[in-house]
Design a protein around this motif. Structure first.
Motif, PDB file in Angstrom:
ATOM      1  N   UNK A   1     -30.697  10.695 -58.543  1.00 37.06           N
ATOM      2  CA  UNK A   1     -29.466  11.207 -57.970  1.00 37.06           C
ATOM      3  C   UNK A   1     -28.857  12.224 -58.936  1.00 37.06           C
ATOM      4  N   UNK A   2     -28.374  13.304 -58.391  1.00 27.52           N
ATOM      5  CA  UNK A   2     -27.800  14.370 -59.196  1.00 27.52           C
ATOM      6  C   UNK A   2     -26.467  13.949 -59.798  1.00 27.52           C
ATOM      7  N   UNK A   3     -26.251  14.255 -61.101  1.00 28.39           N
ATOM      8  CA  UNK A   3     -24.944  13.932 -61.675  1.00 28.39           C
ATOM      9  C   UNK A   3     -23.830  14.741 -61.028  1.00 28.39           C
ATOM     10  N   UNK A   4     -24.170  15.829 -60.312  1.00 29.78           N
ATOM     11  CA  UNK A   4     -23.146  16.652 -59.674  1.00 29.78           C
ATOM     12  C   UNK A   4     -22.796  16.155 -58.277  1.00 29.78           C
ATOM     13  N   UNK A   5     -23.389  15.057 -57.827  1.00 30.20           N
ATOM     14  CA  UNK A   5     -23.026  14.493 -56.527  1.00 30.20           C
ATOM     15  C   UNK A   5     -21.762  13.652 -56.697  1.00 30.20           C
ATOM     16  N   UNK A   6     -20.876  13.714 -55.713  1.00 29.22           N
ATOM     17  CA  UNK A   6     -19.615  12.979 -55.757  1.00 29.22           C
ATOM     18  C   UNK A   6     -19.530  12.089 -54.518  1.00 29.22           C
ATOM     19  N   UNK A   7     -19.064  10.862 -54.718  1.00 27.91           N
ATOM     20  CA  UNK A   7     -19.011   9.872 -53.646  1.00 27.91           C
ATOM     21  C   UNK A   7     -17.667   9.173 -53.626  1.00 27.91           C
ATOM     22  N   UNK A   8     -17.392   8.523 -52.500  1.00 29.95           N
ATOM     23  CA  UNK A   8     -16.357   7.498 -52.423  1.00 29.95           C
ATOM     24  C   UNK A   8     -17.074   6.200 -52.112  1.00 29.95           C
ATOM     25  N   UNK A   9     -16.533   5.102 -52.590  1.00 35.74           N
ATOM     26  CA  UNK A   9     -17.096   3.790 -52.294  1.00 35.74           C
ATOM     27  C   UNK A   9     -16.187   3.100 -51.286  1.00 35.74           C
ATOM     28  N   UNK A  10     -16.805   2.566 -50.246  1.00 30.46           N
ATOM     29  CA  UNK A  10     -16.052   1.894 -49.187  1.00 30.46           C
ATOM     30  C   UNK A  10     -16.538   0.465 -49.040  1.00 30.46           C
ATOM     31  N   UNK A  11     -15.632  -0.478 -48.849  1.00 31.16           N
ATOM     32  CA  UNK A  11     -16.099  -1.844 -48.600  1.00 31.16           C
ATOM     33  C   UNK A  11     -16.784  -1.897 -47.235  1.00 31.16           C
ATOM     34  N   UNK A  12     -17.913  -2.552 -47.195  1.00 35.28           N
ATOM     35  CA  UNK A  12     -18.634  -2.674 -45.929  1.00 35.28           C
ATOM     36  C   UNK A  12     -18.004  -3.809 -45.125  1.00 35.28           C
ATOM     37  N   UNK A  13     -17.757  -3.584 -43.848  1.00 30.35           N
ATOM     38  CA  UNK A  13     -17.145  -4.643 -43.029  1.00 30.35           C
ATOM     39  C   UNK A  13     -18.162  -5.727 -42.694  1.00 30.35           C
ATOM     40  N   UNK A  14     -18.308  -6.647 -43.599  1.00 28.27           N
ATOM     41  CA  UNK A  14     -19.216  -7.776 -43.397  1.00 28.27           C
ATOM     42  C   UNK A  14     -18.382  -9.009 -43.104  1.00 28.27           C
ATOM     43  N   UNK A  15     -18.985 -10.160 -43.102  1.00 32.27           N
ATOM     44  CA  UNK A  15     -18.243 -11.401 -42.899  1.00 32.27           C
ATOM     45  C   UNK A  15     -17.517 -11.865 -44.143  1.00 32.27           C
ATOM     46  N   UNK A  16     -17.576 -11.103 -45.227  1.00 36.35           N
ATOM     47  CA  UNK A  16     -16.934 -11.500 -46.481  1.00 36.35           C
ATOM     48  C   UNK A  16     -15.422 -11.326 -46.397  1.00 36.35           C
TER      49      UNK A  16
ATOM     50  N   UNK B   1     -20.808  -2.911 -50.229  1.00 38.97           N
ATOM     51  CA  UNK B   1     -20.282  -1.554 -50.387  1.00 38.97           C
ATOM     52  C   UNK B   1     -21.120  -0.552 -49.605  1.00 38.97           C
ATOM     53  N   UNK B   2     -20.456   0.526 -49.232  1.00 39.71           N
ATOM     54  CA  UNK B   2     -21.134   1.641 -48.591  1.00 39.71           C
ATOM     55  C   UNK B   2     -20.821   2.898 -49.394  1.00 39.71           C
ATOM     56  N   UNK B   3     -21.853   3.680 -49.711  1.00 35.69           N
ATOM     57  CA  UNK B   3     -21.654   4.963 -50.380  1.00 35.69           C
ATOM     58  C   UNK B   3     -21.286   6.000 -49.333  1.00 35.69           C
ATOM     59  N   UNK B   4     -20.205   6.701 -49.553  1.00 37.86           N
ATOM     60  CA  UNK B   4     -19.796   7.765 -48.651  1.00 37.86           C
ATOM     61  C   UNK B   4     -19.891   9.091 -49.408  1.00 37.86           C
ATOM     62  N   UNK B   5     -20.901   9.915 -49.109  1.00 37.61           N
ATOM     63  CA  UNK B   5     -21.051  11.178 -49.827  1.00 37.61           C
ATOM     64  C   UNK B   5     -19.881  12.114 -49.545  1.00 37.61           C
ATOM     65  N   UNK B   6     -19.336  12.692 -50.595  1.00 34.45           N
ATOM     66  CA  UNK B   6     -18.223  13.621 -50.476  1.00 34.45           C
ATOM     67  C   UNK B   6     -18.694  15.046 -50.711  1.00 34.45           C
ATOM     68  N   UNK B   7     -19.532  15.224 -51.724  1.00 36.04           N
ATOM     69  CA  UNK B   7     -19.968  16.567 -52.116  1.00 36.04           C
ATOM     70  C   UNK B   7     -21.262  16.451 -52.886  1.00 36.04           C
ATOM     71  N   UNK B   8     -22.214  17.330 -52.801  1.00 34.35           N
ATOM     72  CA  UNK B   8     -22.184  18.565 -52.026  1.00 34.35           C
ATOM     73  C   UNK B   8     -22.312  18.309 -50.538  1.00 34.35           C
ATOM     74  N   UNK B   9     -22.007  19.300 -49.770  1.00 37.34           N
ATOM     75  CA  UNK B   9     -21.979  19.179 -48.312  1.00 37.34           C
ATOM     76  C   UNK B   9     -23.326  18.717 -47.759  1.00 37.34           C
ATOM     77  N   UNK B  10     -24.420  19.145 -48.368  1.00 33.48           N
ATOM     78  CA  UNK B  10     -25.748  18.756 -47.889  1.00 33.48           C
ATOM     79  C   UNK B  10     -25.914  17.239 -47.923  1.00 33.48           C
ATOM     80  N   UNK B  11     -25.331  16.588 -48.916  1.00 29.54           N
ATOM     81  CA  UNK B  11     -25.421  15.122 -49.012  1.00 29.54           C
ATOM     82  C   UNK B  11     -24.666  14.473 -47.857  1.00 29.54           C
ATOM     83  N   UNK B  12     -23.529  15.047 -47.469  1.00 31.85           N
ATOM     84  CA  UNK B  12     -22.774  14.511 -46.333  1.00 31.85           C
ATOM     85  C   UNK B  12     -23.587  14.632 -45.046  1.00 31.85           C
ATOM     86  N   UNK B  13     -24.175  15.793 -44.825  1.00 28.74           N
ATOM     87  CA  UNK B  13     -24.947  16.011 -43.610  1.00 28.74           C
ATOM     88  C   UNK B  13     -26.167  15.101 -43.557  1.00 28.74           C
TER      89      UNK B  13
END
Length: 195
Positions: free
Chosen positions: A1-16, A173-185
């Motif tokens: 994974x590129x160090x220049x990739x930026x993410x948000x972390x989201x809790x996954x809606x599980x039974x927890x 957890x779920x990784x939500x890609x923020x940047x670069x745009x290609x990672x989001x797509x």
């Protein structure tokens, strides 16, 4: 994974079970928004309450607020030292007891790295970013996480730490890609990440 990739972390809606920080969250957001000079110091300990089925297991990433990542004890032990480069770990007293070992990660490093001209900022809601783009040369690649002045109540995670946390947290957890745009797509085409 590129160090220049930026993410948000989201809790996954599980039974927890998930965590509500209540008034503690208000204090944190005030501090993030106005800074310590106007908001005063943060509390040494935060308070929260479990939400959900009391018989379900507690999530290891139980807070859904983008600026208040809470980590379970196993994960905090594994990455806690590395996280200190960008902030501090504060104990969370849950339902009146601190015996559970959960910590709130308070990210105090703010980086002026947002590419405002390439980002989509809300016109109606100040300090809300609908789509973030970053200037690669200004990204704090050596930090595990950071905030930006244009939206100070949101924690962004650099790629290596986001991937490490996703491995440790698994289904919580779920990784939500923020940047670069290609990672989001690419993430949209692939669907949610599976543990």
């Amino acid at each position: 994974m590129s160090p220049a990739a930026v993410y948000r972390l989201l809790p996954r809606p599980t039974g927890a079970r998930h965590l509500s920080l209540g008034p503690s969250l208000d204090r944190l957001m005030t501090w993030q928004y106005y800074g310590w000079r106007e908001a005063g110091p943060l509390p040494a300990v935060f308070e929260g309450e479990w939400r959900g089925d009391p018989g379900a297991r507690p999530s290891a990433f139980p807070s859904g607020d983008p600026g208040a990542p809470v980590l379970g004890p196993r994960v905090a032990d594994a990455v806690g030292e590395d996280l200190l480069a960008a902030g501090s770990l504060r104990p969370v007293v849950i339902n009146g007891t601190d015996a559970e070992g959960y910590v709130l990660y308070v990210v105090d490093r703010v980086a002026d790295c947002l590419d405002v001209s390439a980002s989509l900022l809300s016109r109606e809601q100040p300090r809300v970013i609908h789509r973030a783009a970053f200037r690669p040369e200004a990204l704090p690649a050596g930090l595990p996480a950071f905030r930006v002045p244009q939206s100070p109540c949101v924690v962004y995670w650099n790629g290596p730490m986001a991937e490490r946390l996703a491995t440790l947290l698994g289904a919580d957890v779920e990784l939500s890609p923020v940047w670069p745009r290609a990672a989001q797509d690419r993430a949209r085409r692939q669907g949610p990440r599976r543990p």
